[in-house]
Scaffold this active site. Structure first.
Site, PDB file in Angstrom:
ATOM      1  N   ASP A 133      36.584  51.745 111.962  1.00 15.94           N
ATOM      2  CA  ASP A 133      37.706  52.545 111.469  1.00 15.94           C
ATOM      3  C   ASP A 133      38.374  51.859 110.283  1.00 15.94           C
ATOM      4  OD1 ASP A 133      39.353  54.705 111.437  1.00 15.94           O
ATOM      5  OD2 ASP A 133      40.581  54.086 113.141  1.00 15.94           O
ATOM      6  N   HIS A 137      33.645  54.752 102.625  1.00 17.73           N
ATOM      7  CA  HIS A 137      32.489  54.908 103.514  1.00 17.73           C
ATOM      8  C   HIS A 137      31.289  54.125 102.969  1.00 17.73           C
ATOM      9  CE1 HIS A 137      34.781  57.633 105.852  1.00 17.73           C
ATOM     10  NE2 HIS A 137      34.730  58.655 105.014  1.00 17.73           N
ATOM     11  N   LEU A 162      17.131  42.665 118.127  1.00 20.67           N
ATOM     12  CA  LEU A 162      18.412  43.349 118.356  1.00 20.67           C
ATOM     13  C   LEU A 162      18.170  44.822 118.614  1.00 20.67           C
ATOM     14  CD1 LEU A 162      21.614  43.470 118.122  1.00 20.67           C
ATOM     15  CD2 LEU A 162      21.259  43.976 115.705  1.00 20.67           C
TER      16      LEU A 162
HETATM   17  C1  IPE Z   1      35.901  55.397 109.739  1.00 27.72           C
HETATM   18  O1  IPE Z   1      36.861  55.326 108.734  1.00 27.72           O
HETATM   19  C2  IPE Z   1      34.669  56.163 109.329  1.00 27.72           C
HETATM   20  C3  IPE Z   1      34.373  57.412 110.083  1.00 27.72           C
HETATM   21  C4  IPE Z   1      35.078  57.909 111.055  1.00 27.72           C
HETATM   22  C5  IPE Z   1      33.192  58.147 109.680  1.00 27.72           C
HETATM   23  P1  IPE Z   1      37.948  56.460 108.557  1.00 27.72           P
HETATM   24  O2  IPE Z   1      37.378  57.492 107.660  1.00 27.72           O
HETATM   25  O3  IPE Z   1      38.426  56.937 109.885  1.00 27.72           O
HETATM   26  O4  IPE Z   1      39.110  55.679 107.787  1.00 27.72           O
HETATM   27  P2  IPE Z   1      40.681  55.899 107.913  1.00 27.72           P
HETATM   28  O5  IPE Z   1      41.057  55.872 109.363  1.00 27.72           O
HETATM   29  O6  IPE Z   1      40.992  57.204 107.264  1.00 27.72           O
HETATM   30  O7  IPE Z   1      41.249  54.730 107.152  1.00 27.72           O
HETATM   31 MG    MG Z   2      40.115  56.659 111.068  1.00 29.07          MG
END
Ligand code: IPE
Ligand code: MG
Length: 238
Positions: free
Chosen positions: A2, A19, A113
Site C-alpha cells: 500500500d 505503481h 521461493l
Molecule cells: C497500492 O497502492 C497498490 C494497489 C492497491 C494496486 P495504492 O494505490 O493503494 O496507494 P495509496 O493508498 O493511494 O497511496
Molecule cells: Mg491504498
C-alpha cells in the site's frame, strides 16, 4: 503493498508512476527473500475491491501486471522462484489469463521461493470457494459432515501446500487486514509501517524481519512454557 498513490503524489507524479515504482520494491523484496532463504512470500497486488477504482487506473494496473508477467519470468527463473497467482482469474481478460498460465508454467520447477501474487483476491472469497467445494463434495456423498473440521477447510483454500504466514506486513500506514489471507493469518505476527510501498526496499524489509525476530510466539501457551521448550531445543542442539 500500500502507498503507491501517495508516493506518487509526494513526488508530484501521476498515481500510475507510483505503481510502476512499486514493481521495483516487488523485485527487491523477492530477491531479499531468496538471499535470506525465506521460502514463501505472498503479495497482495489487487483486491476484489480494487475494480472500483477509476477505469484508467485499473487499466494501467492490468497493463503493468501483463508486462511484469512477461518481463519478470527470466529473472524469476534466474532466482529459482516459482510464481503462482491466487484469486478469481476468470475476471481477467483471456490474454491476461493466458499470460498468467504461461508465467506459472515457465516457473513451475523452481523451488527456492514460492511466490504467490494475489490478484482479484479476497480472503472471504477464498473461504467462500472452500465452503462451496465442501458442500459439493458432501452433496455428492464423498464427504461426511463429521469430516468437516479446520483441516478440511484449510485443505480447500487456495494453495493448501503453502504454510500459514508467520509475518504479515502492511506498508503505507494503514492498520488493517483489508480482506487479505484471513483464515491463514490466525496466528500471523502483524507488522505495520508508515513506509510507502515504493520506498519499501531491502533495508525496510530487514527492519520488519528484525522486529519479527524479537517477538515471542506463544500460540496460546504461556511464556514459561515457551521458554522451557526453547531450553530443551537448545540442549538438544548442543
Ligand atoms: C497500492 O497502492 C497498490 C494497489 C492497491 C494496486 P495504492 O494505490 O493503494 O496507494 P495509496 O493508498 O493511494 O497511496
Ligand atoms: Mg491504498
Amino acid at each position: 503493498m500500500d502507498g503507491n498513490g501517495r508516493w506518487a503524489k509526494a513526488h508530484g507524479r501521476p498515481r500510475t508512476a507510483g505503481h510502476r515504482e512499486g514493481v521495483k520494491s516487488v523485485r527487491a523484496v523477492v530477491e531479499e527473500c531468496v538471499r535470506r532463504k525465506i521460502h514463501t512470500l505472498t503479495l497482495f497486488a489487487f483486491s476484489s475491491e480494487n475494480w472500483q477504482r477509476p477505469r484508467s487506473e485499473v487499466n494501467i494496473l492490468m497493463e503493468l501486471f501483463m508486462a511484469a508477467l512477461r518481463g519478470e519470468v527470466r529473472r524469476l527463473n534466474d532466482n529459482d522462484v516459482r510464481l503462482r497467482i491466487i484469486g478469481e482469474r476468470s475476471a481477467f481478460s483471456e490474454k491476461l489469463q493466458r499470460r498468467i498460465l504461461d508465467a506459472e508454467t515457465q516457473t513451475a520447477n523452481n523451488s527456492a521461493l514460492n511466490l504467490q501474487v494475489a490478484a482479484n483476491y479476497g480472503g472471504r472469497w477464498d473461504i467462500t470457494q472452500a465452503v462451496r467445494r465442501l458442500v459439493a463434495e458432501a452433496q455428492a456423498g464423498r464427504l461426511d459432515q463429521e469430516a468437516i473440521d479446520e483441516q478440511a477447510i484449510s485443505n480447500r483454500l487456495s494453495f493448501p501446500d503453502i504454510p500459514e504466514p508467520d509475518l504479515f506486513i502492511r506498508t503505507g500506514g494503514e492498520q488493517r487486514l483489508s480482506n487479505f489471507v484471513l483464515w491463514q493469518s490466525a496466528y500471523a505476527e502483524l507488522y505495520f509501517t508508515d513506509t510507502l510501498w515504493p520506498d519499501f526496499n531491502e533495508a525496510a524489509f530487514g527492519h520488519a524481519l528484525d522486529d519479527f525476530a524479537r517477538r515471542q510466539r506463544r500460540f496460546g501457551q504461556t511464556s514459561e512454557q515457551i521458554e522451557a521448550w526453547m531450553t530443551t531445543q537448545t540442549q538438544e542442539r548442543t
